[in-house]
Scaffold this motif. Structure first.
Motif, PDB file in Angstrom:
ATOM      1  N   GLY A 113       0.794  -1.240   0.000  1.00 44.08           N
ATOM      2  CA  GLY A 113       0.000   0.000   0.000  1.00 44.08           C
ATOM      3  C   GLY A 113       0.820   1.281   0.000  1.00 44.08           C
ATOM      4  N   LEU A 114       1.856   1.308   0.822  1.00 46.59           N
ATOM      5  CA  LEU A 114       2.648   2.537   0.936  1.00 46.59           C
ATOM      6  C   LEU A 114       3.329   2.886  -0.400  1.00 46.59           C
ATOM      7  N   GLY A 115       3.859   1.880  -1.058  1.00 50.29           N
ATOM      8  CA  GLY A 115       4.551   2.103  -2.322  1.00 50.29           C
ATOM      9  C   GLY A 115       3.592   2.420  -3.454  1.00 50.29           C
ATOM     10  N   ASP A 266       6.907  -5.316   4.643  1.00 50.87           N
ATOM     11  CA  ASP A 266       6.279  -4.072   5.059  1.00 50.87           C
ATOM     12  C   ASP A 266       5.774  -4.284   6.484  1.00 50.87           C
ATOM     13  N   GLU A 267       5.425  -3.272   7.165  1.00 47.17           N
ATOM     14  CA  GLU A 267       4.861  -3.309   8.515  1.00 47.17           C
ATOM     15  C   GLU A 267       5.816  -3.881   9.566  1.00 47.17           C
ATOM     16  N   THR A 268       6.933  -4.468   9.174  1.00 38.72           N
ATOM     17  CA  THR A 268       7.947  -4.877  10.161  1.00 38.72           C
ATOM     18  C   THR A 268       9.319  -4.522   9.607  1.00 38.72           C
ATOM     19  N   ASN A 313       7.651  10.014   3.220  1.00 37.50           N
ATOM     20  CA  ASN A 313       6.693   8.921   3.120  1.00 37.50           C
ATOM     21  C   ASN A 313       7.055   7.863   4.160  1.00 37.50           C
ATOM     22  N   ASP A 314       6.415   7.985   5.312  1.00 39.31           N
ATOM     23  CA  ASP A 314       6.706   7.171   6.498  1.00 39.31           C
ATOM     24  C   ASP A 314       8.088   7.554   7.066  1.00 39.31           C
ATOM     25  N   THR A 315       8.575   6.785   8.023  1.00 34.69           N
ATOM     26  CA  THR A 315       9.837   7.180   8.670  1.00 34.69           C
ATOM     27  C   THR A 315      11.062   6.726   7.882  1.00 34.69           C
ATOM     28  N   ASN A 351       2.467   9.253   8.426  1.00 33.68           N
ATOM     29  CA  ASN A 351       2.572   7.967   9.118  1.00 33.68           C
ATOM     30  C   ASN A 351       1.628   6.971   8.438  1.00 33.68           C
ATOM     31  N   HIS A 352       2.102   5.733   8.230  1.00 37.54           N
ATOM     32  CA  HIS A 352       1.277   4.751   7.506  1.00 37.54           C
ATOM     33  C   HIS A 352       0.919   3.525   8.336  1.00 37.54           C
ATOM     34  N   THR A 353       1.361   3.476   9.547  1.00 37.28           N
ATOM     35  CA  THR A 353       0.988   2.310  10.359  1.00 37.28           C
ATOM     36  C   THR A 353       1.257   2.596  11.828  1.00 37.28           C
ATOM     37  N   LEU A 354       0.392   2.054  12.693  1.00 39.31           N
ATOM     38  CA  LEU A 354       0.616   2.217  14.131  1.00 39.31           C
ATOM     39  C   LEU A 354       0.973   0.896  14.796  1.00 39.31           C
ATOM     40  N   THR A 458      -6.982  11.551   4.131  1.00 38.84           N
ATOM     41  CA  THR A 458      -7.418  10.213   3.732  1.00 38.84           C
ATOM     42  C   THR A 458      -6.871   9.880   2.347  1.00 38.84           C
ATOM     43  N   ASN A 459      -6.332   8.674   2.241  1.00 47.03           N
ATOM     44  CA  ASN A 459      -5.718   8.200   0.990  1.00 47.03           C
ATOM     45  C   ASN A 459      -6.679   8.265  -0.185  1.00 47.03           C
ATOM     46  N   GLY A 460      -6.106   8.168  -1.359  1.00 47.99           N
ATOM     47  CA  GLY A 460      -6.906   8.076  -2.580  1.00 47.99           C
ATOM     48  C   GLY A 460      -6.164   7.231  -3.599  1.00 47.99           C
ATOM     49  N   GLU A 547      -1.110 -11.225   9.495  1.00 49.34           N
ATOM     50  CA  GLU A 547      -2.107 -11.738  10.436  1.00 49.34           C
ATOM     51  C   GLU A 547      -3.172 -10.686  10.751  1.00 49.34           C
ATOM     52  N   TYR A 548      -2.774  -9.404  10.797  1.00 49.48           N
ATOM     53  CA  TYR A 548      -3.780  -8.402  11.161  1.00 49.48           C
ATOM     54  C   TYR A 548      -4.811  -8.179  10.046  1.00 49.48           C
ATOM     55  N   LYS A 549      -4.442  -8.538   8.814  1.00 53.53           N
ATOM     56  CA  LYS A 549      -5.385  -8.412   7.704  1.00 53.53           C
ATOM     57  C   LYS A 549      -6.368  -9.580   7.677  1.00 53.53           C
ATOM     58  N   MET A 646      -6.354  -1.541  13.117  1.00 55.97           N
ATOM     59  CA  MET A 646      -5.011  -1.972  12.692  1.00 55.97           C
ATOM     60  C   MET A 646      -4.656  -1.634  11.245  1.00 55.97           C
ATOM     61  N   GLU A 647      -5.632  -1.507  10.372  1.00 53.55           N
ATOM     62  CA  GLU A 647      -5.335  -1.143   8.976  1.00 53.55           C
ATOM     63  C   GLU A 647      -5.416   0.376   8.889  1.00 53.55           C
ATOM     64  N   ALA A 648      -4.284   1.020   8.616  1.00 50.57           N
ATOM     65  CA  ALA A 648      -4.266   2.478   8.672  1.00 50.57           C
ATOM     66  C   ALA A 648      -5.315   3.083   7.734  1.00 50.57           C
ATOM     67  N   SER A 649      -5.355   2.598   6.506  1.00 49.26           N
ATOM     68  CA  SER A 649      -6.367   3.098   5.573  1.00 49.26           C
ATOM     69  C   SER A 649      -6.862   1.965   4.689  1.00 49.26           C
ATOM     70  N   GLY A 650      -5.919   1.384   3.926  1.00 43.94           N
ATOM     71  CA  GLY A 650      -6.309   0.508   2.848  1.00 43.94           C
ATOM     72  C   GLY A 650      -6.527   1.377   1.620  1.00 43.94           C
ATOM     73  N   THR A 651      -6.145   0.851   0.447  1.00 47.74           N
ATOM     74  CA  THR A 651      -6.450   1.547  -0.804  1.00 47.74           C
ATOM     75  C   THR A 651      -7.065   0.552  -1.786  1.00 47.74           C
TER      76      THR A 651
HETATM   77  C1  NTF Z   1       0.180   0.882   4.589  1.00 50.13           C
HETATM   78  N1  NTF Z   1       1.376   0.877   5.415  1.00 50.13           N
HETATM   79  C2  NTF Z   1      -1.035   0.628   5.454  1.00 50.13           C
HETATM   80  O1  NTF Z   1      -0.936  -0.643   6.038  1.00 50.13           O
HETATM   81  C3  NTF Z   1      -2.299   0.727   4.611  1.00 50.13           C
HETATM   82  O2  NTF Z   1      -3.424   0.622   5.432  1.00 50.13           O
HETATM   83  C4  NTF Z   1      -2.316   2.062   3.885  1.00 50.13           C
HETATM   84  O3  NTF Z   1      -3.411   2.116   2.997  1.00 50.13           O
HETATM   85  C5  NTF Z   1      -1.030   2.250   3.100  1.00 50.13           C
HETATM   86  O4  NTF Z   1       0.088   2.168   3.964  1.00 50.13           O
HETATM   87  C6  NTF Z   1      -0.956   3.610   2.421  1.00 50.13           C
HETATM   88  O5  NTF Z   1      -1.142   4.631   3.345  1.00 50.13           O
HETATM   89  C7  NTF Z   1       2.493   0.323   5.003  1.00 50.13           C
HETATM   90  O6  NTF Z   1       2.614  -0.210   3.916  1.00 50.13           O
HETATM   91  C8  NTF Z   1       3.647   0.380   5.969  1.00 50.13           C
HETATM   92  F1  NTF Z   1       4.742   0.034   5.349  1.00 50.13           F
HETATM   93  F2  NTF Z   1       3.749   1.569   6.494  1.00 50.13           F
HETATM   94  F3  NTF Z   1       3.450  -0.444   6.929  1.00 50.13           F
END
Ligand code: NTF
Length: 806
Positions: A113-115, A266-268, A313-315, A351-354, A458-460, A547-549, A646-651
Motif C-alpha cells: 500500500g505505501l509504495g 512491510d509493517e515490520t 513517506n513514512d519514517t 505515518n502509515h501504520t501504528l 485520507t488516501n486516494g 495476520e492483522y489483515k 489496525m489497517e491504517a487506511s487501505g487503498t
Molecule cells: C500501509 N502501510 C497501510 O498498512 C495501509 O493501510 C495504507 O493504505 C497504506 O500504507 C498507504 O497509506 C504500510 O505499507 C507500511 F509500510 F507503512 F506499513
C-alpha cells in the motif's frame, strides 16, 4: 496521427532497438512503443522544469523508499491521449497491442500500500500541475517473484532491470558523494563558534536516473528521480595486479549492494544495517540535489521553505531531518536556530501504520557507527525538544520518556517516528480513524506538546489507472450516463446514482462485470489449472499476507461454509469463487502457513464432487500491480476484514468499490469513510469496533469465550488443526490454530460468528439479483471522493502551501 505514430514506432524499432520489424519480438515492439511514447512526454517534461524555475514556483519533493509503479506503457499513452492512436498504428503493422503491453515487466519497487500510494500520488501531482520530484532508489531487484510450489510460497529474485528500462534517462551530470562512518572533527572558529566536520570513512556515488511521470492529458510531466549506488573506485588495481580479483572488486560489491534489492517486508522493519545505508544513501543524495537546485535558482537557502516542501513517506526517509541540519550547519555554515527553522518549515511526515512492531528504531551503536555526525545532531535536537517539553509539562517526567527521540528502555535506540514528528511542521495520518488513533495512542504526548501538527489526509487512488485503463467497459458506461467529462472530473460519477434502479443500466453493468470475470477466469485457469464459473460470486481478498489483515478469518469461514454445503448439499447455496492473492515476507512464518492453508483448502474443496460448483477456492500466485488490474474489475465482493484499529487506511478497498464490488468489512481504516459515502445499506459491516478491540485487549479477554460460545467455530478450528485439509501432514496447522486458541492477538475468534453471519447476508443479497447490482451502482457513484487528485489537492493546500486548481 496514426501514420505519424506508425513511422515513429518503426523508426525506434530500426534505429534504437536495432531490429528489422519483420523479426521483432513482442518485447522489441514494447521497447519501440515505449521510446516513441517517451519522446512525446519529454518535451513537456523539459518545458515544465524551465517554467517552474523561471516562475519561482514552489516544488514538492516526495521522498519514498518505495514506488510501486507496475507497467507504464498504457498509463503513459493513455495520459498523452495516444492510446487509441498507438493501438491503431500497431494494428496496421499487424501487431496486437495487448501482447506488446504484456511484454513490459512490472516496476515493482515497493511492497504494498505505501509504495502504490506513492505511485498514485506521482500521477496525481502531474495531473494537477504541481511541480514535483519523486526521490527514491533504483533497485536492481524489486519485490521478489512468488511461486507456489506444493502449496508453499517460494521466493525468486525479480529481474525488471536485467534488460534495462526504456523509460529512464541517466543523468551523468547528477552524481553525489554519500559518506558513511568515519569520525567527526570539532574546531572553534576565530569568532569563537564551535563547528564540526564529518570525515566519512567510506564514500559511494549516487547516480541519478529520471523517469518522466505523465499527468492526465499530459498537463505536466514530473521526474521520478531514482538513485543507483556506484563505487567511487570500481577496481582496486594493486589487488587486481596481484591476482586477487575478488578483493579487487570488493569495494564495488559493498557500494553497489545499497541499491541491489528492495527490502521485502512491510509493517515490520528489517532492522539491518544495509537498510539504514539505503535510507541514508537516497536521503543524502536527494537533499544535496534539491539544495543545489535551490541555490542555483534562488541563491540563498533561507528561502527554502517558500520554494520547497519535502514530504517524508513514512519514517524510512526520516534521517533527512538530521541530514538537512548537517548540510545547513556544517556545509553551508548556518547557525543552529536558522537551520532548524528552515528544516522544520520545509519537512512534513506521513505515518502509515501504528502497529507497534512496525515503528522504526535503530540501535545507537549501529547508528553511531554509520552516521556519527547525525547522531550528535539528533542528541542536540533531542535536548532542545526535551527542554521545551519539560517547560510545557513540568509535572510529568513520564511524558519525557514517551516523547524522547532516544528510547532509553532495553538497549538505547533512535526512534525515527519521534525524529520525523519533531522535525516536521505537519504530520498526517491516512484515514480519519487512523489519524484519530495517532492522536490518542502512539503520538498522544507529542500531540499534547505540538497540538496543531497532526492532521488527516485520507488516501486516494488514481482513477486513470484503476478505472479508465483497467476497466474500459465500465468507463464507457460512465461516459455515456454521466457525460464524457467524467474522465476529467470524477465528481460527476455521482450522476450514476439517479439511474441505480434502471434495469437497462443494471443489465449493462452486469454484462461488463461478466466480461471482466470471464477474463479473470481465463487467467485463473492458466495459472492454477482451476476452472471457475464466471456466473458465480467472485469473492476477493488481495493484499499482503498479514495476520492483522486476517486472511485466516476468511479461510476459516471458507472451511465452515464447505462443511455446511456438504452437510446440506441441496440447500439454496450461492455459488462462490473465493479468490485470494498476496505475498508474505520471506521470514514471516505464520503468513506463509496461511498461504499453505489456503492452498490446502483449495485442494480439498476443488476436488470434492459433493460441493460441485457451489464453492471453489483459488490462490493466485505472484500478486502484483498487473494482476490487480485484472482481478479488481472482476470482483463482486471485496474483503476488507482487518482487526479494527489496525489497517491504517487501505487503498485496495477503494479500487474494488470503485469497480463495483460490494465491501464486506470491519469498521477500520478508510472502510469507515467508504461506508459514510456509499451508505450503510450498500456495504456489509461486521465485527468488533476499535473501542471493543481495545477493551478486550486491556482486560486480557482471550479466545476461550468466543470458542465456547460457537460450536461452528470450535468445529472448524478442530477440523483445521486435526488435519482435515492436510491429510499428508495432519499436524501441519496445529501451531497456527493454537495461536487462535491462546492469545488470538488479532481477535479472529471474536469476529468469526459475526463474519459468518455477514457472509450469509451477502449470499441473500446476491441471490436477490437486482438489489445487488443496484448497490454496486451506488458504490461506484459515490467513490469520487477517493480520487488521489482530491487527496493531493488537500496536501497541496493544507501541508505544502502550493497553489492547485481542483
Ligand atoms: C500501509 N502501510 C497501510 O498498512 C495501509 O493501510 C495504507 O493504505 C497504506 O500504507 C498507504 O497509506 C504500510 O505499507 C507500511 F509500510 F507503512 F506499513
Amino acid at each position: 496521427m496514426v501514420s505519424e505514430a506508425k513511422s515513429a514506432i518503426i523508426s525506434k524499432m530500426t534505429l534504437s532497438v536495432g531490429k528489422d520489424p519483420a523479426f521483432a519480438t513482442d518485447y522489441d515492439w514494447f521497447l519501440a512503443c515505449a521510446l516513441a511514447a517517451r519522446d512525446r512526454a519529454t518535451l513537456r517534461f523539459l518545458e515544465g522544469k524551465r517554467v517552474t524555475a523561471s516562475d519561482g514556483k514552489k516544488r514538492v519533493y516526495y521522498l519514498s523508499l518505495e514506488f510501486l509503479i507496475g507497467r507504464q506503457l498504457t498509463d503513459v499513452l493513455s495520459n498523452l491521449s495516444l492510446l487509441d492512436v498507438f493501438r491503431a498504428a500497431l494494428e496496421d503493422l499487424g501487431v496486437d497491442y495487448e501482447r506488446v503491453r504484456s511484454a513490459e515487466p512490472d516496476a515493482a519497487l515497493g511492497n504494498g500500500g505505501l509504495g502504490r500510494l506513492a505511485a498514485c500520488f506521482m500521477e496525481s501531482m502531474a495531473t494537477l500541475g504541481i511541480p514535483a520530484y519523486g526521490y527514491g532508489i533504483r533497485y536492481d531487484h524489486g519485490l521478489f517473484r512468488q511461486v507456489i510450489y506444493d502449496g508453499w510460497q517460494e521466493e525468486y529474485p525479480e529481474d525488471w532491470l536485467s534488460f534495462g528500462t526504456p523509460w529512464e534517462f541517466l543523468r551523468t551530470d547528477v552524481v553525489f558523494n554519500v559518506g558513511f562512518g568515519g569520525s567527526v572533527e570539532t574546531y572553534v572558529t576565530p569568532a569563537g563558534i564551535t563547528r564540526y566536520t564529518w570525515h566519512p570513512g567510506e564514500v559511494v556515488h549516487a547516480v541519478s536516473y529520471d523517469t518522466p511521470m505523465v499527468g492526465w492529458r499530459g498537463r505536466s510531466v514530473n521526474p521520478l528521480r531514482l538513485w543507483s549506488a556506484r563505487a567511487v573506485d570500481p577496481l582496486r588495481l594493486e589487488l587486481f595486479n596481484r591476482g586477487d580479483f575478488a578483493g579487487a572488486s570488493s569495494d564495488q560489491a559493498r557500494a553497489e549492494a545499497i541499491s541491489k534489492f528492495l527490502y521485502p517486508s512491510d509493517e515490520t522493519p528489517s532492522g539491518q544495517e544495509l537498510r539504514l545505508r539505503q535510507e541514508y544513501f537516497f536521503v543524502s543524495a536527494s537533499l544535496q540535489d534539491l539544495l543545489s537546485r535551490h541555490r542555483r535558482i534562488y541563491g540563498d537557502l533561507h528561502s527554502l521553505p517558500e520554494r520547497a516542501a519535502i514530504q517524508l513517506n513514512d519514517t524510512h526517509p526520516a534521517v533527512a531531518i538530521a541530514e538537512m541540519m548537517r548540510l545547513l550547519l556544517d556545509e553551508h555554515g548556518l547557525p543552529w536556530n536558522e537551520a532548524w527553522a528552515i528544516t522544520s518549515a520545509t519537512f512534513s511526515y506521513t505515518n502509515h501504520t501504528l502497529l507497534p512492531e512496525a515503528l522504526e528504531t535503530w540501535p545507537l551503536a549501529v547508528f553511531e557507527r554509520l552516521l556519527p555526525r547525525h547522531l550528535q545532531i539528533i542528541y542536540f535536537i533531542n535536548n532542545l525538544h526535551l527542554e521545551a517539553a519539560k517547560k510545557a509539562f513540568p509535572e510529568e517526567p513520564e511524558l519525557l520518556r514517551s516523547v524522547s527521540i532516544i528510547d532509553e528502555r532495553d538497549g538505547r535506540k533512535v526512534r525515527m517516528g519521534q525524529l520525523a514528528f519533531v522535525g516536521s511542521h505537519a504530520i498526517n495520518g491516512v484515514s480519519a480513524l487512523h489519524t484519530d488513533l495517532m492522536r490518542k495512542t502512539t503520538f498522544r504526548d507529542l500531540n499534547r506538546i505540538y497540538p496543531d501538527r497532526i492532521q488527516n489526509k485520507t488516501n486516494g487512488i488514481t482513477f486513470r489507472r484503476w478505472l479508465h485503463q483497467s476497466n474500459p467497459g465500465l468507463t464507457a458506461i460512465l461516459k455515456e450516463v454521466c457525460g464524457a467529462e467524467v474522465v476529467d472530473n470524477p465528481e460527476v460519477i455521482e450522476r450514476l446514482a439517479a439511474h441505480a434502479g434502471d434495469s437497462a443500466l443494471q443489465d449493462r453493468i452486469r454484462a461488463v462485470k461478466l466480461a471482466n470475470k470471464t477474463a479473470l477466469a481465463k487467467v485463473i485457469a492458466e495459472r492454477t489449472g482451476v476452472r471457475v464459473d464466471p456466473a458465480a460470486l467472485f469473492d476477493v481478498q488481495i493484499k499482503r499476507m498479514h495476520e492483522y489483515k486476517r486472511q485466516l478469518l476468511n479461510l476459516l469461514e471458507t472451511a465452515a461454509l464447505y462443511d455446511a454445503i456438504r452437510a446440506n448439499p441441496d440447500a439454496d447455496w450461492t455459488p462462490r469463487v473465493k479468490i485470494m492473492a498476496g505475498k508474505a515476507a520471506a521470514s514471516y512464518v505464520n503468513a506463509k502457513f496461511i498461504i499453505k492453508l489456503a492452498n490446502d483448502i483449495a485442494q480439498v474443496v476443488n476436488n470434492d464432487p459433493a460441493v460441485r460448483d457451489l464453492l471453489k477456492v483459488v490462490f493466485l500466485p505472484n500478486y502484483n500491480v498487473s494482476l490487480a488490474e485484472v482481478i479488481i474489475p472482476a470482483a463482486d465482493l471485496s474483503e476488507q476484514i482487518s482487526t479494527a484499529g489496525m489497517e491504517a487506511s487501505g487503498t485496495g478497498n477503494m479500487k474494488l468499490a470503485l469497480n463495483g464490488a460490494l465491501t464486506i468489512g470491519t469498521l477500520d481504516g478508510a472502510n469507515i469513510e467508504i461506508r459514510d459515502n456509499v451508505g450503510n445499506d450498500n456495504i456489509f459491516i461486521f465485527g468488533l469496533t476499535t473501542d471493543e478491540v481495545s477493551y478486550r485487549r486491556e482486560r486480557g479477554i482471550t479466545a476461550g469465550q468466543a470458542i465456547a460460545a460457537s460450536p461452528m467455530l470450535a468445529g472448524v478450528l478442530n477440523a483445521v488443526s486435526g488435519g482435515r485439509f492436510s491429510p499428508d501432514d495432519p499436524g501441519r496447522f496445529v501451531q497456527l490454530i493454537d495461536g487462535l486458541r491462546g492469545a488470538d492477538r488479532y481477535m479472529v475468534t471474536d469476529d468469526f460468528d459475526s463474519y459468518y453471519a455477514a457472509q450469509r447476508r451477502v449470499d441473500a443479497c446476491w441471490n436477490s439479483g437486482e438489489p445487488w447490482t443496484r448497490s454496486a451502482i451506488i458504490n461506484i457513484a459515490n467513490m469520487a471522493w477517493f480520487s488521489s487528485d482530491r487527496t493531493i489537492a488537500e496536501y497541496a493546500r493544507e501541508i505544502w502551501n502550493v497553489p492547485v486548481d481542483l
